[in-house]
Design a protein around this motif. Structure first.
Motif, PDB file in Angstrom:
ATOM      1  N   ARG A   1       0.840  -1.196   0.000  1.00 25.30           N
ATOM      2  CA  ARG A   1       0.000   0.000   0.000  1.00 25.30           C
ATOM      3  C   ARG A   1       0.876   1.246   0.000  1.00 25.30           C
ATOM      4  O   ARG A   1       0.778   2.096  -0.889  1.00 25.30           O
ATOM      5  CB  ARG A   1      -0.943   0.012   1.217  1.00 25.30           C
TER       6      ARG A   1
ATOM      7  N   SER B   1       1.004   2.072 -10.049  1.00 24.76           N
ATOM      8  CA  SER B   1      -0.147   1.402  -9.451  1.00 24.76           C
ATOM      9  C   SER B   1      -1.339   1.422 -10.404  1.00 24.76           C
ATOM     10  O   SER B   1      -2.019   0.410 -10.596  1.00 24.76           O
ATOM     11  CB  SER B   1      -0.493   2.094  -8.132  1.00 24.76           C
TER      12      SER B   1
ATOM     13  N   HIS C   1       1.406   1.601  -4.095  1.00 27.74           N
ATOM     14  CA  HIS C   1       0.186   2.361  -4.363  1.00 27.74           C
ATOM     15  C   HIS C   1       0.356   3.844  -4.041  1.00 27.74           C
ATOM     16  O   HIS C   1      -0.018   4.716  -4.823  1.00 27.74           O
ATOM     17  CB  HIS C   1      -0.936   1.769  -3.517  1.00 27.74           C
TER      18      HIS C   1
ATOM     19  N   LYS D   1      -8.063  -4.317  -8.503  1.00 27.94           N
ATOM     20  CA  LYS D   1      -7.151  -3.793  -7.481  1.00 27.94           C
ATOM     21  C   LYS D   1      -6.806  -4.846  -6.431  1.00 27.94           C
ATOM     22  O   LYS D   1      -6.155  -4.540  -5.428  1.00 27.94           O
ATOM     23  CB  LYS D   1      -7.820  -2.605  -6.757  1.00 27.94           C
TER      24      LYS D   1
ATOM     25  N   LEU E   1      -3.468  -5.425  -4.495  1.00 29.46           N
ATOM     26  CA  LEU E   1      -3.042  -4.663  -3.313  1.00 29.46           C
ATOM     27  C   LEU E   1      -3.274  -5.440  -2.018  1.00 29.46           C
ATOM     28  O   LEU E   1      -2.718  -5.105  -0.969  1.00 29.46           O
ATOM     29  CB  LEU E   1      -3.783  -3.320  -3.251  1.00 29.46           C
TER      30      LEU E   1
END
Ligand code: TH1
Length: 830
Positions: free
Chosen positions: A486, A497, A490, A507, A510
């Motif tokens: 994260r 990302s 991200h 997603k 993640l």
């Protein structure tokens, strides 16, 4: 009649509590309310900083709500919890992270834009929470993110230092330290718990009281310092769970010496009280190095005592039997810094709860587990027995008793083997005696783990080998470190990302990083490769701008960016890197213009802090800056080489540097870097690495394959023999290294005598970190890097395969392993 539990009252409470749904409009209302009331400002005087504060407070409101819900459910369910005791939590900034984890970044971004601000500028106002030195503290932060995201019932316990890690400035090429007074402006990411206060005792003496055939001990007198709790909420990603890190702050007790007061020494009485505040004032700035300061020992006990008091109080509320304690509580010791917790729990159980010794010890050993992070001898904590006796008179008795009973069992295992007993003993029999904290941690824990495969093997074969003989191998495990995708992808690399999410069509990666594997299928897609490269390029442009801002040097984003950022330490060998740079510089200088045309331009980037008392590490910084100032001014090399030292490396700066690297260096002497975690961050951000066969480099190599990594140097098992050779024989220096050293000594990079102590580490110092032994293969590996970078298409493929194969290195994987094989905890989702 006045009961707040009446249904209509409860209904009103619920109606008036902050609404669960949050969107752009409710955010804007909250923002303006905070500007007006929390900050007492109006539209006419809201600058970026106030806008940051208002946004942070709006987010904080949401966090607190989630925090409350999580704590309520965890309390109701009353399942086993893990407590992560770490003297360092290197959290960095919180706003961006919270917005992303809560899924509010877009709507709040829109919201602030309409109010006249740019989210980027707002995020940039936040100061880092820098309550840690390096890898160990950042690991704790990544683990908290994973614990929250995976919905485990978990708490962190740490210290609320008034001053975090010092700020580094470079003056005339040298490191200068400045205090990091991070609480100067209000800190919206903490909740002061002025009602949660624990008395912590120091000094005094112990009375032995005989009651019938029983003796008990009473610890009395001395001074008392109060610990006040500050709670830091940690939101999970994509879940409602929000866990807690409780940081302790010291403060004086309100009571003070009335004797002195009455004698007219009011000021002196107050002054003594004020000393209490000093206890949590400063983070010790040493990474991988023990400095035996009494204040540090006091910090450790203060934090351990407050945390255990809190844990025990929570357990006692459930009215369970003491033997259920290990079924409700797991305590993880992040290195030996909290090892006194073992003694403190034994003390509480025996002296305060009146359990008998063996029953208490059984509870203690089933509760604790210990993570070792280093094999460096200078990092091993040991405290002089007289110092502990002074400060903690009851604890030293317990330590000696524990040791006696432990050694009695060892004696049965190896009758008459005095050397074996001496080697295992918690006490080092020197003058004065010392308490070996690692031994205490092993004896008091049911599990001991290293942080990467090689490291876990090495601790079993070297520093803890006698314990393996005694306990058998099963007590010792490996838990390879991990990083949170994260923050480290991200948040730090939003463009990559986004490209990944678009390519995979979801997603979910993640939360399950192994899903990145599917990116492998896209390596043959030309358009995808073009976009992948474009992301890297824009991250390099961003870093180039940052470099211009902070050091006023222009670098070319098309050059190969070669990065080494980490704490400055001899074992990490930044010295070898800069010696290699000098070699490169001299090679280029000796070239004809035609030859130069074939050279890949490089920007070599360094960053990292040296411990303020670490003279040699500080000289390395000076050398890097001296080389930089010669190389960067030299127009004859046509910008084929630039050398940059980025000052004040920290988590936020890492978030800019890491996504921009083409190659990063992880070049510790084999067997010295327990794991390393930035290696994982760089590869996850599609940067290749140049590394030694050490720590997690080895496992990264296993995952991404031979073609996508540059490994060099001697192996850990060769190190002893090489060191022996340096010590007792005349080992000739590597010829390239010799030439570089002579160049420094000739004054090419400023007054040679300045660097003499550094150069002496290679000669009189017997080259303990084996720079000469690895220099040749290091230069060869660097050549391979240059050649590979020229083949652009292949390079991009390598880069994609790096990211695609990093699934193993998520901290989610690591935390699941800890939860299942050590802690025995299960998720409780809000
Ligand atoms: C580091 C290790 O050096 C590093 O290899 C590892 O990746 C990291 O911990 C996380 O496991 C350490 N930091 C410290 C800091 C202190 C004492 C010992 C270590 S080991 C203060």
């Amino acid at each position: 009649e006045l009961s707040k539990w009446r249904p209509e009252v409860i209904e009103l409470w619920e109606k008036c509590s902050v609404p669960e749904t949050i969107n752009k409009e409710t955010f804007q209302k909250s923002f303006i309310r905070h500007v007006n009331t929390t900050l007492a400002r109006s539209i006419y005087n809201v600058d970026n900083f106030s806008a940051y504060q208002a946004t942070a407070h709006a987010v904080r409101d949401r966090l607190i709500q989630r925090w409350n819900e999580t704590q309520q459910i965890h309390t109701e369910r009353d399942q086993k919890r893990v407590y992560y005791l770490s003297l360092e939590f290197l959290l960095g900034r919180s706003l961006d992270n919270a917005l992303l984890n809560l899924g509010l970044k877009d709507s709040f971004g829109e919201g602030v834009k309409e109010l006249g601000f740019k989210m980027e500028d707002i995020l940039d106002q936040e100061v880092d929470a820098a309550l840690g030195n390096g890898g160990l503290g950042r690991l704790a932060a990544c683990y908290m993110d994973s614990l929250a995201t995976l919905c485990y019932p978990a708490w962190g316990y740490g210290v609320r230092y008034t001053y975090g890690i010092f700020q580094q400035k470079i003056v005339d090429g040298y490191q200068d330290e400045f205090p990091d007074y991070w609480l100067n402006f209000d800190n919206p990411w903490e909740l002061p718990r002025v009602d949660i206060v624990v008395d912590v005792q120091f000094g005094g003496h112990v009375n032995k009281i005989t009651e019938g055939d029983k003796v008990r001990h009473e610890w009395i007198g001395g001074e008392t310092v109060q610990a006040v709790a500050y709670d830091v909420p940690i939101p999970g990603y994509g879940v409602k769970n929000c866990i807690n890190i409780r940081l302790w702050n010291s403060k004086p007790r309100r009571k003070f010496d009335f004797g002195k007061f009455n004698a007219g020494e009011y000021d002196q009485a107050v002054q003594e009280q004020m000393k209490a505040e000093f206890l949590t004032a400063v983070l010790y700035p040493n990474d991988n190095h023990m400095v035996g300061k009494e204040l540090r020992l006091k910090q450790q006990y203060f934090w351990v005592a407050a945390s255990l008091h809190d844990i025990v109080r929570r357990f006692k509320k459930s009215q369970r039997d003491w033997n259920e304690f290990p079924d409700q509580v797991a305590i993880q010791l992040n290195d030996t810094h909290p090892a006194l917790a073992i003694v403190e729990l034994q003390r509480i159980l025996v002296d305060e709860e009146r359990l008998d010794w063996d029953a208490a010890w059984d509870i203690v050993t089933h509760t604790f587990a210990f993570t070792n992070h280093t094999v460096l001898p200078e990092a091993m904590e040991k405290w002089p027995v007289p110092m502990i006796s002074q400060l903690l008179p009851r604890h030293i008795q317990i330590i000696f008793d524990l040791n006696l009973f432990f050694l009695q069992r060892v004696e049965k295992f190896a009758p008459g083997d005095r050397d074996f007993l001496a080697r295992l003993s918690i006490i080092e029999e020197s003058t004065p005696q010392y308490v070996r904290m690692a031994h205490l941690a092993i004896v008091g824990s049911h599990r001991v783990n290293g942080v990467a495969k090689l490291h876990s093997k090495l601790i079993k074969e070297t520093i803890f080998k006698d314990f393996v003989k005694y306990y058998g191998p099963d007590k010792f495990e490996n838990k390879t470190n991990g990083i949170t995708p994260r923050r480290w992808l991200h948040q730090a690399n939003p463009k990559l990302s986004e490209l990944i999410t678009e390519t995979l069509g979801h997603k979910d990666w993640l939360k399950d990083l192994t899903l990145l594997k599917k990116l492998e299928e896209s390596v043959h897609d030309k358009e995808f490769r073009r976009r992948w490269m474009a992301v890297k390029h824009s991250n390099k442009v961003r870093l180039a701008e940052y470099i211009r801002d902070v050091v006023d040097v222009d670098v070319n984003p098309n050059a190969l960016f070669d990065v080494q950022v980490k704490r400055i330490h001899e074992y990490k060998r930044q010295f070898m890197n800069i010696l290699g740079v000098i070699h490169r510089y001299n090679t280029i200088k000796s070239m004809s213009p035609e030859q130069m045309r074939d050279v890949v331009p490089r920007v070599v980037i360094f960053g990292g802090k040296a411990a303020p008392g670490y003279y040699i590490a500080k000289l390395v910084i000076k050398l890097i800056n001296s080389v930089a100032s010669v190389v960067n001014k030299d127009s004859t090399i046509q910008d084929l080489l630039k050398v940059i030292f980025i000052p004040d490396y920290n988590v936020s700066v890492a978030e800019i540097i890491i996504p921009a690297s083409d190659i990063s260096q992880h070049i510790s002497t084999a067997g010295t870097e327990a794991s390393g975690t930035s290696n994982m961050k760089f590869v996850l951000n599609c940067g290749l690495i140049l590394g030694t066969v050490d720590g997690a480099n080895i496992e990264i190599h296993e995952e991404i394959g031979d073609d996508n990594i540059f490994m060099f140097g001697h192996l850990a098992e060769q190190v002893d023999d090489l060191r022996y050779a340096h010590r007792y024989r005349d080992v000739p220096m590597d010829p390239h290294l010799d030439a570089v050293i002579k160049d420094i000594e000739s004054g090419s990079f400023g007054e040679a005598r300045i660097f003499a102590p550094l150069i002496n580490t290679l000669t009189f110092g017997k080259d303990y970190y084996l720079i000469s032994d690895d220099f040749g293969s290091y230069l060869d590996a660097q050549k391979l890097v240059d050649e590979a970078y020229k083949k652009e298409k292949d390079w991009v493929k390598k880069s994609i395969l790096c990211t695609a194969n990093m699934g193993q290195f998520s901290s989610d994987r690591a935390i699941k392993e800890y939860a299942e094989s050590i802690w025995g905890i299960i998720p409780v989702k809000v």
